[in-house]
Design an enzyme around this catalytic site. Structure first.
Site, short mmCIF file in Angstrom:
data_model
loop_
_atom_site.label_atom_id
_atom_site.label_comp_id
_atom_site.label_asym_id
_atom_site.label_seq_id
_atom_site.Cartn_x
_atom_site.Cartn_y
_atom_site.Cartn_z
N LYS A 51 -8.72 -25.83 48.75
CA LYS A 51 -7.50 -25.50 49.48
C LYS A 51 -7.04 -24.09 49.10
O LYS A 51 -7.52 -23.50 48.13
CB LYS A 51 -6.41 -26.53 49.17
N ARG A 149 5.77 -37.05 44.92
CA ARG A 149 5.72 -36.18 46.10
C ARG A 149 5.42 -37.12 47.27
O ARG A 149 6.29 -37.84 47.72
CB ARG A 149 4.64 -35.11 45.93
N TYR A 276 8.40 4.90 41.78
CA TYR A 276 9.68 4.50 42.37
C TYR A 276 10.72 4.21 41.28
O TYR A 276 10.41 3.63 40.24
CB TYR A 276 9.50 3.23 43.22
N MET A 326 3.82 -1.05 46.69
CA MET A 326 3.28 -2.07 47.58
C MET A 326 1.75 -2.07 47.59
O MET A 326 1.13 -3.13 47.51
CB MET A 326 3.78 -1.88 49.01
#
Length: 380
Positions: A51, A149, A276, A326
């Site tokens: 998954k 769950r 930054y 980023m």
């Protein structure tokens, strides 16, 4: 330019080769598989979780590696993940852990096997099968033994069995549950209590339906710590990717995240600051930096910036400097022999994903699954 979600084999060249890639070690994968397989009886089936894009490693390619290794089953979280595997040519049985109710047609068309956590889902799935004139479709009954769950609670089993008694459309392929804290010795009494409840409820179901489905409750940590409860099948997740629940056990990291230095730049105090927010400070004697083409959009968490972690470059650890951007971050390579084009290891043998997870106060899963599809996966 990025080529999203595509694998390269060793020796192939790509225009992204000079930027960044996640290297998948076939050797390490096989070593980890052998380690976990050695803890199981020969008749015990082994299911591998692929998954979340195989925990960030690349679902189709990793599933193919598991087929080659001899896995008996695969599991995904959602139907769309199973559909992707079938489209990629994967033939192994696939358990969909969270089948929902919106993709029953796709589940059936792709020969996927749904996990059934409640009567509502079961009834809806049977209606779909009935409309298509299908019988004995394999399903997997999920029991809630303490994780809380999804799954049938003990007091819901009678209603489940009353329905199954006159239900020709499905056949229970397996009964399963999930340990909440298998890795934690302090929770062993709780884990053993879960297993005891699982045995009791699974036996109850088996007697009522007149046959014994496969039983499975152990995850990776459970395989290592409770192998006596392996039952008919186990579910191997994070362990196959190189993370052990046991102290002193060194599994091989399957993934190594690497990139190449874009530029070397030596700065003097009068040049100001770096990055930054001006958080990167230049040393009085000067600082040499190396920008690399990965940032927070590539899974490099901002909390790893400003020297909070270091990566591997030419056999030496070099810290981050300034804020993570980023698509880029800067490394302090002062005093290190480095040039543009040299390879930096973000994680792999060193630093490990567990080390980075510790810095971020998280778990290795989050580190792995944060690497986006725009990063090439390369099988070596």
């Amino acid at each position: 330019m990025y080529f999203c979600g595509r694998f390269l084999r060793k020796g192939e060249m790509d225009r992204n080769d000079d930027f960044s890639r996640l290297e998948i070690s076939l050797k390490s994968c096989k070593e980890n598989y052998t380690y976990f397989r050695s803890k199981l009886k020969s008749r015990t089936k082994l299911l591998v979780l692929v998954k979340a894009n195989a925990y960030g490693h690349g679902a189709i390619e990793f599933a193919s590696l598991m087929e080659d290794c001899g896995a008996d089953y695969l599991a995904v979280a959602y139907p769309v993940e199973g559909m992707e595997l079938r489209k990629g040519g994967i033939k192994l049985p696939i358990l969909v852990l969270t089948a929902g109710t919106d993709f029953f047609t796709e589940i059936i068309d792709n020969a996927l096997e749904p996990g059934i956590p409640n009567l509502y889902t079961l009834k809806a799935f049977c209606e779909c099968l009935k409309e298509r004139g299908m019988e004995n479709y394999p399903i997997h009954i999920k029991l809630d033994t303490g994780m809380h769950r999804l799954g049938f609670m003990t007091d819901q089993l009678k209603e489940l069995l009353d329905f199954l008694k006159d239900c020709p459309w499905v056949r229970v392929k397996s009964i399963y549950s999930h340990l909440a804290a298998a890795e934690d010795p302090a929770s062993d009494d709780f884990s053993l209590g879960q297993i005891e409840m699982f045995i009791k409820n699974a036996d109850y179901i088996s007697q009522a339906i007149g046959y014994r489905p496969l039983l499975h409750i152990l995850n990776s940590a459970g395989i290592e710590r409770f192998p006596q409860y392996q039952f008919d099948m186990v579910r191997l997740g994070i362990g196959i990717y190189g993370v052990s629940a046991l102290e002193g056990v060194h599994l091989s990291p399957v993934a190594s995240f690497k990139c190449k230095i874009l530029q070397i730049k030596t700065l003097k105090p009068e040049d100001g600051t770096i990055g930054y927010g001006r958080h990167g400070q230049i040393a009085p004697e000067g600082t040499t930096i190396a920008p690399i083409p990965v940032g927070d959009a590539d899974g490099i968490d901002r909390h790893l910036g400003c020297g909070r972690c270091s990566f591997m470059l030419n056999g030496k650890r070099v810290p981050t400097i300034g804020n993570i951007c980023m698509d880029m971050c800067m490394l302090d390579v002062t005093g290190v022999d480095a040039k543009a084009g040299d390879t930096v290891t973000i994680f792999g043998e060193e630093p490990t994903i567990s080390e980075l997870a510790g810095i971020l106060d998280t778990i290795p899963y989050e580190i792995l699954t944060s690497v986006p599809r725009r990063i090439e996966r390369v099988v070596l």
